[in-house]
Design a protein around this motif. Sequence first.
Motif, short mmCIF file in Angstrom:
data_model
loop_
_atom_site.label_atom_id
_atom_site.label_comp_id
_atom_site.label_asym_id
_atom_site.label_seq_id
_atom_site.Cartn_x
_atom_site.Cartn_y
_atom_site.Cartn_z
N ALA A 3 0.83 -1.20 0.00
CA ALA A 3 0.00 0.00 0.00
C ALA A 3 0.87 1.25 0.00
O ALA A 3 0.53 2.25 -0.63
CB ALA A 3 -0.91 0.00 1.22
N ILE A 4 1.98 1.18 0.69
CA ILE A 4 2.86 2.34 0.76
C ILE A 4 3.47 2.61 -0.61
O ILE A 4 3.61 3.75 -1.04
CB ILE A 4 3.95 2.13 1.82
N HIS A 7 1.58 4.72 -2.84
CA HIS A 7 1.61 6.14 -2.56
C HIS A 7 2.54 6.87 -3.53
O HIS A 7 2.53 8.08 -3.62
CB HIS A 7 2.05 6.33 -1.11
N ARG A 8 3.31 6.07 -4.29
CA ARG A 8 4.25 6.65 -5.25
C ARG A 8 3.56 7.70 -6.11
O ARG A 8 2.52 7.46 -6.71
CB ARG A 8 4.78 5.53 -6.14
N THR A 9 4.12 8.86 -6.14
CA THR A 9 3.51 9.94 -6.92
C THR A 9 4.38 10.20 -8.15
O THR A 9 5.28 9.44 -8.45
CB THR A 9 3.43 11.23 -6.09
N THR A 11 6.59 12.23 -8.48
CA THR A 11 7.97 12.53 -8.15
C THR A 11 8.73 11.28 -7.66
O THR A 11 9.68 11.40 -6.91
CB THR A 11 8.05 13.60 -7.04
N GLY A 15 12.87 10.71 -3.59
CA GLY A 15 13.22 10.38 -2.22
C GLY A 15 14.56 9.69 -2.12
O GLY A 15 15.18 9.66 -1.07
#
Lengths: 298, 266
Positions: A3-4, A7-9, A11, A15
């Motif tokens: 699920a995390i 969250h990839r957007t 951009t 990170g």
Amino acid sequence: MAAIVNHRTSTAGSGLSLAAPAIVLAVVLGCIPLAFVVVYSLLTPASFGGVEWVASANAYRSLLFRKDLFSEELVFSPDHLMIFGRSVLLALATTVLCFAVGFPTAAYMASRSPRARKWWVLAITIPFWTSLLVRTLALMLIIGDQGLINGLLIRSGLINAPVAMLYTDFAVLLGLLYSFLPFMVLPLLSSLEKLDPRLLEAGADLYASRWRIALQIVLPNIRPGIAAGCLLVFVPALGSYVVPLILGGGRSMMAGDLIALQFGTSRNWPLGSAESVVLVLFVALAFALSNLVRRRAA
Amino acid sequence: MNRHLPRTFALFAGLSLVFLYAPILVLCSFSFNGGRLFHRWEGFSFAWYAKAIANEGFRDAAVNTLVVSTAATLLATVLATGAVIGLQRAGGRQQQFATALIGLPLVVPEVVMAIATLIFFSSLRNATGVDLGLGNLVVAHTAFCVPFAMMPIRAALRGVDPSVLTAATDLYASDTATRRHVLIPLLMPGIGSGAALAFMVSFDDFAMSQLVAGPGQTTLPVFIWAQLKRPLTPEINAMSTIMLVVSIALICLSMAVTARGKLTTR
């Protein structure tokens, strides 16, 4: 976790720069120094430690041969083989002993209530986070000539002279078992927790003996845990430094304290580097074998 | 499961605990021994502690250890937090590769890592004249503390509800703002616990410190080891017990932080 990742957007990857300092440090103080070891193993020793930048395979040659004092000829010398052989044998023996003690312990822990199990896990883990040097010292003070066991035995009149336990293979093996037992118990426990108890019921209902249940139901099902436990014990035991240094005292040497010796009193950095390369190759071999077992289990 | 368990297994489990704890307990109890022997109890006394604390070498080593471990812990915790957050969104293969790279000190035998670092610093000194002094030890400790500090932080990340992060993004929080105001506060228990682990690992380190430390840079484990070359007295028990107490206090602290974190996130 999945699920995390969602969250990839747009951009994504930005990170990664946050991880850069840790990666750079790992390269500068991990990869580069290890590469230096390989290079140093192919150089000539300088007389007071360090190296002369003259290429030479002598370090590797002297793992198996030594120069005869008079004829200058190379003669076979098994000293290194014996120390490496002892390291492998002691590490194997440690692994077997850890399993023999660790399996019943882990099985008992798995049979406790989750609450009790948490306390057991804590009790098994705490020693790992305390100084290995101090714990090894504690063993030394117990089995030494002036230690607790010999002191008590002599005072009780059972023996006249202390039994030599310290500085023997026995002492080193005891120290290794003592250091690495938790590394076997915890992975075994996590495999045993996942074992479906109905499988054991089914086995028992079909009149399988306890041994058959253990060998034909339990062991095959916890194979990943066994592979992980054996690897976690064998690898650090093979490269162990503190335990043979203190409990072996130069009489029962292993590869780890042999390597350190070349950088201390012996002042032969290329030889110590060559020994390190061989030790790392052994570790890599252990990883490869365990991978093979895991893949076959899957 | 209970029904199939041989009775002897309970015995094995009990013996394992005795085996793990008896040496430590013997070591600690003889640190309070009035006499000089390791096998005869001659009354309770703090004399060996007084002697240990009055020992200048021991105090210097304690100061060195505190400096190195504190600095390495701070650095390693910051780097580990960055690495966990940074790698969280990296692709599978990238993530695997970086994790393996950072985890190198967990796999390579510590003595090999130590001599590699020794070689590295000595060539650095020979080639450029750069010698960071105690800083060498700090950097070396930081490198092997990072993978330990990452473990609880990664575990904390797994416990973070991703919808909280999505909410922040939906409310037009920048990536940086999301991290600073949402993600890092949520990871705080893991970060605290990671710092405690890093400190413990650095505090207990012997191999790296022994091989890399120069003169005057002796740390506590190296100092205690050096005592073995002299006639032994229970002073060594007192010094060792002080080390054990610090480690165990940190374990408790780390667990308390984790437990509190679980309460607040629920």
